[in-house]
Design an enzyme around this catalytic site. Structure first.
Site, PDB file in Angstrom:
ATOM      1  CG  HIS A 104      -1.583   1.238   1.463  1.00 54.28           C
ATOM      2  ND1 HIS A 104      -2.493   1.771   0.774  1.00 54.28           N
ATOM      3  CD2 HIS A 104      -1.425   2.021   2.578  1.00 54.28           C
ATOM      4  CE1 HIS A 104      -2.898   2.889   1.158  1.00 54.28           C
ATOM      5  NE2 HIS A 104      -2.326   3.110   2.201  1.00 54.28           N
ATOM      6  CD1 TRP A 107       6.933   3.456   4.112  1.00 54.55           C
ATOM      7  CD2 TRP A 107       7.937   4.357   2.228  1.00 54.55           C
ATOM      8  NE1 TRP A 107       7.303   4.769   4.305  1.00 54.55           N
ATOM      9  CE2 TRP A 107       7.976   5.369   3.208  1.00 54.55           C
ATOM     10  CE3 TRP A 107       8.304   4.493   0.925  1.00 54.55           C
ATOM     11  CZ2 TRP A 107       8.498   6.663   2.749  1.00 54.55           C
ATOM     12  CZ3 TRP A 107       8.855   5.819   0.702  1.00 54.55           C
ATOM     13  CH2 TRP A 107       9.001   7.004   1.547  1.00 54.55           C
ATOM     14  CB  SER A 133      11.332   5.739 -14.162  1.00 59.62           C
ATOM     15  OG  SER A 133      10.108   6.693 -14.368  1.00 59.62           O
ATOM     16  CB  SER A 134      12.252   9.168 -10.346  1.00 64.39           C
ATOM     17  OG  SER A 134      10.888   8.611 -10.010  1.00 64.39           O
ATOM     18  CG  HIS A 177      12.208  14.668   5.332  1.00 60.29           C
ATOM     19  ND1 HIS A 177      10.882  14.569   5.996  1.00 60.29           N
ATOM     20  CD2 HIS A 177      11.782  16.004   4.849  1.00 60.29           C
ATOM     21  CE1 HIS A 177      10.122  15.562   6.178  1.00 60.29           C
ATOM     22  NE2 HIS A 177      10.828  16.678   5.400  1.00 60.29           N
ATOM     23  CD  GLU A 220       9.166  10.072  -2.842  1.00 62.66           C
ATOM     24  OE1 GLU A 220      10.357  10.265  -3.641  1.00 62.66           O
ATOM     25  OE2 GLU A 220       8.122   9.823  -3.626  1.00 62.66           O
ATOM     26  CB  THR A 263       5.002  25.444   5.019  1.00 59.92           C
ATOM     27  OG1 THR A 263       6.135  24.526   4.716  1.00 59.92           O
ATOM     28  CG2 THR A 263       3.920  24.579   4.552  1.00 59.92           C
ATOM     29  NE  ARG A 275       3.490   3.791  10.603  1.00 59.33           N
ATOM     30  CZ  ARG A 275       4.344   4.507  10.099  1.00 59.33           C
ATOM     31  NH1 ARG A 275       5.291   5.132  10.182  1.00 59.33           N
ATOM     32  NH2 ARG A 275       4.255   4.289   8.485  1.00 59.33           N
TER      33      ARG A 275
END
Lengths: 199, 271, 537
Positions: free
Chosen positions: C79, C144, C174-175, C258, C260, C333, C455
């Site tokens: 996921h 992940w 690819s990225s 991070h 990411e 931000t 989690r």
């Protein structure tokens, strides 16, 4: 058109180099990390030293050094400190003993990793000699006494970061060296006690 | 709820979550008390910022929708405004950072420890060693649902709880026998990874006697959710008495890491 | 200097390939963008189903559906990877980025159209490989984050993790190729007169994101390779037994991990800027501040990684630095949030679907953002690390905010892409259903985390049952709204009303609105001359 194409290729080549450089940095991180830990004592990495600087006399301040031992499951050894703690003066070279016993029916070579806790004390903990510097081979059933000689740098009492410490713990974990006993690679962990978890 | 919301230590130190709980478990250690105090500051700031943005958004939606304001302005700059909404957040962050770092260092340091507990993570149970009480050790497994006694909480009950003295500074050493695990007790504000090949260190001071529960907090394989932690904090006298019995029950002559089942410890058979 | 197209290898203008060759061999930025979006939607179905299964199990205490907890952990892992690498990134960067960056800067295509094609098929292959790994010998049940020792050969024997690593390598290549393509295109192929300080904020967002990809992905690649050799070739980078350190993996992974998350959100920031300024019919407030806020966020994003490692056993001083650095990111931000509000202030706002999603984004991103500011504090993280509080935080900023950005982009640009407009009433229903659904799923998870629920567990102590039930009910509503969205897509493409070149009026000033809807196969073959014109914001 050709001009833009050329410019594109140049910028692309530059960017590829940057990307490649970052991969290199990732791999360089491995020795860099080790070097960094050594210099700063990060993660409780200790120092190796010949002997405390001659000019420094053992000071009156003391600190307790505790001894901890762990054995990886793959290594059928018993491994214990012979003393649970020693109170030492700074700069005073001290000898401590561990006992290891090979409880299996074949000779095995082990190697120990170690760190000091709290980690911030690592930079003040220096080993003059240690069984962890070399691999240790024990014959089947053999018992051995292993020594570590160390001293604590008096700087630990001056550093505002560490001066509140009253005890530091030196911890070793012994692992089997793969292939040292005829087995090829590290096996899956030995069967461990299991309890059913569903009701 | 509101009363419980901002107090730093409940009279009911339940040591675990209650149904429909929306807030922290009551604090049972000085570290957790300070975490709650600091969180109160953060919470007010969080709610304030969200309320401010929501308020401005609602105002804008009502006041400047196309029907209410058919002609858009062309303002794209206002230096004063930009300075304010850069400067004020910076100030707020400093207001946050000062107590935050105080809390960080408080949780990191402690005065002289009166005893040490060594915690080893395994797949999928914990091993507890008492190195300065003779080095005896025992394993602590989850009690499965079908073996629970009445009143014992599901997924939190273990066969051998950790017995510790209340009101004592305790040094905690963490390591793992296999993968990374994490020993966490929410009511004590305690959480640290157990990593193979190294020792991590923390400390705890449990304010009052009672039961305190936690769960493994780092994915460690299939039964990660099934290796809970149960601390039973008792008086110093009761602890000393238990230690004597435990030395006989758990000590292995040769120091092997063999599984030892619990015999009676103080309240071990009870919830 | 308004030359012919400078795109690499571009020849015939009169025809373009048809049939399957048009897609498989495509060198057209629009077609490739479309393929990325189709991939993203398909992956969303897969990743979303995984989360449905997880939440079904968590709906009630006790174990109802999963006899095999390894499979549960594999779903958790899958996921995460799918949503990050195969849903959000392909949609925002591969999809909207490819479609609209060339259009907005007046370029006929990307700098390297064939490399663009390679990037897409690598992602498609990577997705297939990830699915294969999930069904190989138990699958990767590592999360992940793939921490060793759990992910090494001792604790995950078999090929599953290795195939997963190879999948990530493909996605990573690819990225990187895509990032190079975007950077070169934006730097070298802007139409005359379009300086970097006049290009649309969406282009800025893709530029910053591309630099983040370029610098972060290679570090992941290095770490993954080390894990691969540890697993298969006897190295001990992360093995304590060989003098290595499992914590080193965490440093390498989060050094990538991070940035990411900024790679995920910054393109959404760009879309929101376009949408807000279009529908408020005002230029963006403080354009330079907005552009450089994104640059600053991207830059600082590289030096805060260890706030994911506060409980790993780091020095207090180290943690203190990371607390301070992480808090700093709140400033740029905040500038962005206030600038969007200031753009709307004094505007004349039409609340079409894109704008509804943009307003939803602004509010919900702030909710997720403030919990992020709270989590930045190592002291509080002692309570929250590895609990559902963290899960709530990152789902608010990624699963809610970034996805709102995706929907805003879809509704904003679908007319341009397909030539047809979406059904507006259904779109508004979609907005409200999705808004209610996702808030119901993720807001209660804050409570669960504060109360101490960890989690990545398939079952929980009974006290956590109440809010878990509510959260799972929210999943059903969210799924229904997702099905509605797919219906809307189908309806738009088959029966949507014809889209004008510019359906949005005076507020839509960027170059894509000056070409026909649907945008023709080739656009800007003659470069527009933007010297002296108004900033194309």
């Amino acid at each position: 058109m050709a001009n833009t194409r050329r410019k594109n290729r140049i910028v692309a080549a530059l960017l590829f180099t940057v990307a490649g450089g970052m991969v290199g940095m990732a791999f360089a991180a491995v020795p860099l990390y080790q070097w960094f830990c050594q210099i700063t004592g990060f993660a409780g990495t200790t120092n190796v030293a010949r002997a405390p600087a001659a000019a420094v006399r053992p000071s009156t301040k003391t600190i307790t050094v505790r001894f901890d031992a762990n054995v990886d499951r793959d290594l059928p050894w018993r491994f214990q400190p012979e003393q649970s703690e020693i109170t030492v003066h700074a700069s005073e070279p001290t000898l401590a003993f561990y006992k290891a016993a090979n409880g299996s029916d074949r000779a095995i070579t082990g190697t120990a990793t170690f760190n000091v806790s709290p980690h911030k004390a690592g930079v003040y903990f220096s080993k003059i000699d240690c069984f962890c510097f070399t691999e240790q081979r024990l014959a089947a059933g053999e018992e051995a006494e292993m020594t570590v000689q160390f001293f604590v740098d008096p700087g630990i009492f001056e550093d505002p970061n560490t001066k509140e410490l009253t005890a530091i713990t030196l911890s070793y974990t012994f692992f089997r060296v793969p292939g040292s006993d005829g087995k090829n690679a590290v096996q899956s962990a030995a069967p461990r006690p299991r309890r059913p978890i569903k009701g | 709820m509101l009363g419980v919301l901002f107090t730093t230590g409940g009279a009911l130190a339940s040591g675990r979550a209650e149904p429909w709980q929306m807030w922290f478990q009551p604090a049972a250690s000085p570290v957790m008390e300070r975490i709650l105090e600091f969180h109160n500051i953060i919470f007010v700031i969080e709610v304030g910022i969200v309320a401010l943005v929501l308020g401005l958004l609602c105002y804008v939606v009502i006041r400047f929708n196309a029907k209410a304001n058919p002609v858009p302005s062309t303002t794209t700059h206002n230096t004063l405004l930009e300075v304010i909404w850069t400067g004020i957040p910076m100030l707020i962050l400093i207001v946050i950072a000062v107590p935050s770092l105080k809390l960080l260092y408080y949780a990191d340091r402690f005065e002289k420890a009166e005893m040490t507990l060594k915690i080893t993570g395994n797949q999928w149970y914990w091993t507890y060693t008492y190195p300065d009480r003779g080095g005896f050790k025992f394993d602590s497994f989850l009690v499965p649902d079908n073996e629970l006694k009445k009143g014992q909480p599901r997924l939190l009950t273990v066969d051998n709880p950790v017995i510790l003295p209340a009101g004592t500074n305790i040094r905690l050493l963490f390591t793992s026998a296999d993968v990374i695990h994490d020993w966490a007790i929410p009511s004590l504000g305690l959480k640290l990874d157990a990593v193979q090949g190294r020792i991590n260190e923390s400390w705890v001071h449990i304010n009052a006697e009672g039961d305190y529960y936690g769960m493994c907090s780092e994915l460690c394989g299939v039964n990660h959710g099934f290796m809970p932690i149960h601390i039973k904090a008792v008086s110093k006298d009761a602890f000393a008495a238990w230690v004597e019995k435990a030395k006989k029950n758990f000590a292995a002559a040769d120091g092997d890491a063999r599984v030892r089942r619990a015999e009676a410890g103080p309240g071990a058979a009870a919830r | 200097m308004a030359d012919h197209a400078a795109a690499d290898g571009d020849h015939g203008h009169d025809h373009h390939p048809t049939g399957w060759r048009r897609w498989v061999y495509s060198t057209n930025h629009k077609d490739i963008g479309t393929m990325y979006m189709v991939l993203s939607m398909f992956a969303a179905l897969v990743g979303g189903s995984m989360s449905m299964l997880i939440r079904l199990e968590l709906m009630n205490p006790g174990i109802q559906y999963f006899a095999d907890f390894q499979f549960y952990n594999v779903l958790v892992t899958g996921h995460g990877f799918i949503m990050v690498f195969f849903v959000v990134m392909p949609a925002l960067i591969g999809g909207f980025g490819n479609w609209f960056v060339p259009l907005m800067i007046g370029a006929p295509d990307m700098a390297f159209p064939r490399m663009n094609n390679v990037s897409f098929w690598l992602v498609a292959a990577a997705f297939v490989m990830l699915m294969v790994s999930a069904f190989t010998q138990g699958g990767p049940g590592t999360g992940w984050t793939v921490y060793p020792p759990l992910s090494n050969a001792t604790y995950h024997p078999g090929a599953a993790v290795d195939i997963g690593i190879l999948s990530l390598h493909l996605a990573g290549v690819s990225s990187i190729l895509g990032a190079i393509n975007f950077i070169v295109t934006i730097f070298n192929m802007r139409a005359p007169g379009l300086t970097v300080h006049r290009m649309p904020l969406f282009c800025w967002s893709i530029l910053v994101t591309s630099f983040l990809l370029l610098l972060a992905i290679p570090v992941l690649a290095g770490g993954l390779t080390m894990l691969l050799t540890d697993r298969n070739f006897g190295t001990t980078f992360f093995e304590a037994s060989g003098g290595g350190d499992p914590v080193l993996w965490q440093h390498l992974f989060w050094f990538f991990g991070h940035p990411e998350v900024y790679i995920i959100i910054i393109p959404a920031f760009g879309i929101i800027s376009q949408v807000v300024s279009t529908f408020a019919r005002k230029p963006i407030f403080g354009y330079l501040g907005m552009a450089y806020a994104m640059v600053f966020i991207g830059f600082v994003g590289f030096v805060v990684w260890a706030h994911h490692m506060y409980t790993a056993g780091l020095d207090a001083d180290t943690r203190a630095y990371f607390v301070a650095a992480t808090l700093v990111i709140a400033v740029p931000t905040g500038i962005k949030i206030f600038s969007w509000l200031a753009t709307m202030w004094g505007g004349s706002i039409d609340f079409h679907a894109p704008m509804m999603f943009a307003c939803g984004f602004i509010f919900l991103f702030v909710v997720g953002g403030v919990t992020g500011v709270a989590l930045a504090n190592s002291g509080l993280d002692l309570a929250w690390h590895d609990t559902y509080f963290v899960v709530a935080h990152f789902h608010y900023v990624m699963a809610i905010a970034a996805v709102f950005g995706m929907f805003a982009g879809f509704y904003y640009w679908i007319g341009k892409m397909s030539g047809r407009m979406y059904p507006s009433v259904l779109a508004k229903i979609h907005f409200w259903a999705f808004f209610v659904g996702v808030n119901l799923v993720f807001f209660p998870q804050h409570f669960l985390g504060i109360a101490g629920m960890p989690r990545r567990i398939p079952d929980y102590p009974d006290a956590y049952a109440g809010w878990n039930y509510v959260s799972s009910v929210g999943t059903f509503i969210t799924s229904a709204s997702a099905l509605l969205f797919f219906f809307i897509v189908w309806r738009t493409l088959t029966a949507g009303s014809k889209a004008e070149d510019n359906p949005w009026g005076e507020g839509a000033k960027t170059l894509e609105w000056s070409v026909p809807s649907p945008a023709p196969f080739h656009t800007h073959e003659d470069l527009p001359d933007l010297t002296g014109k108004q900033p194309a914001e």
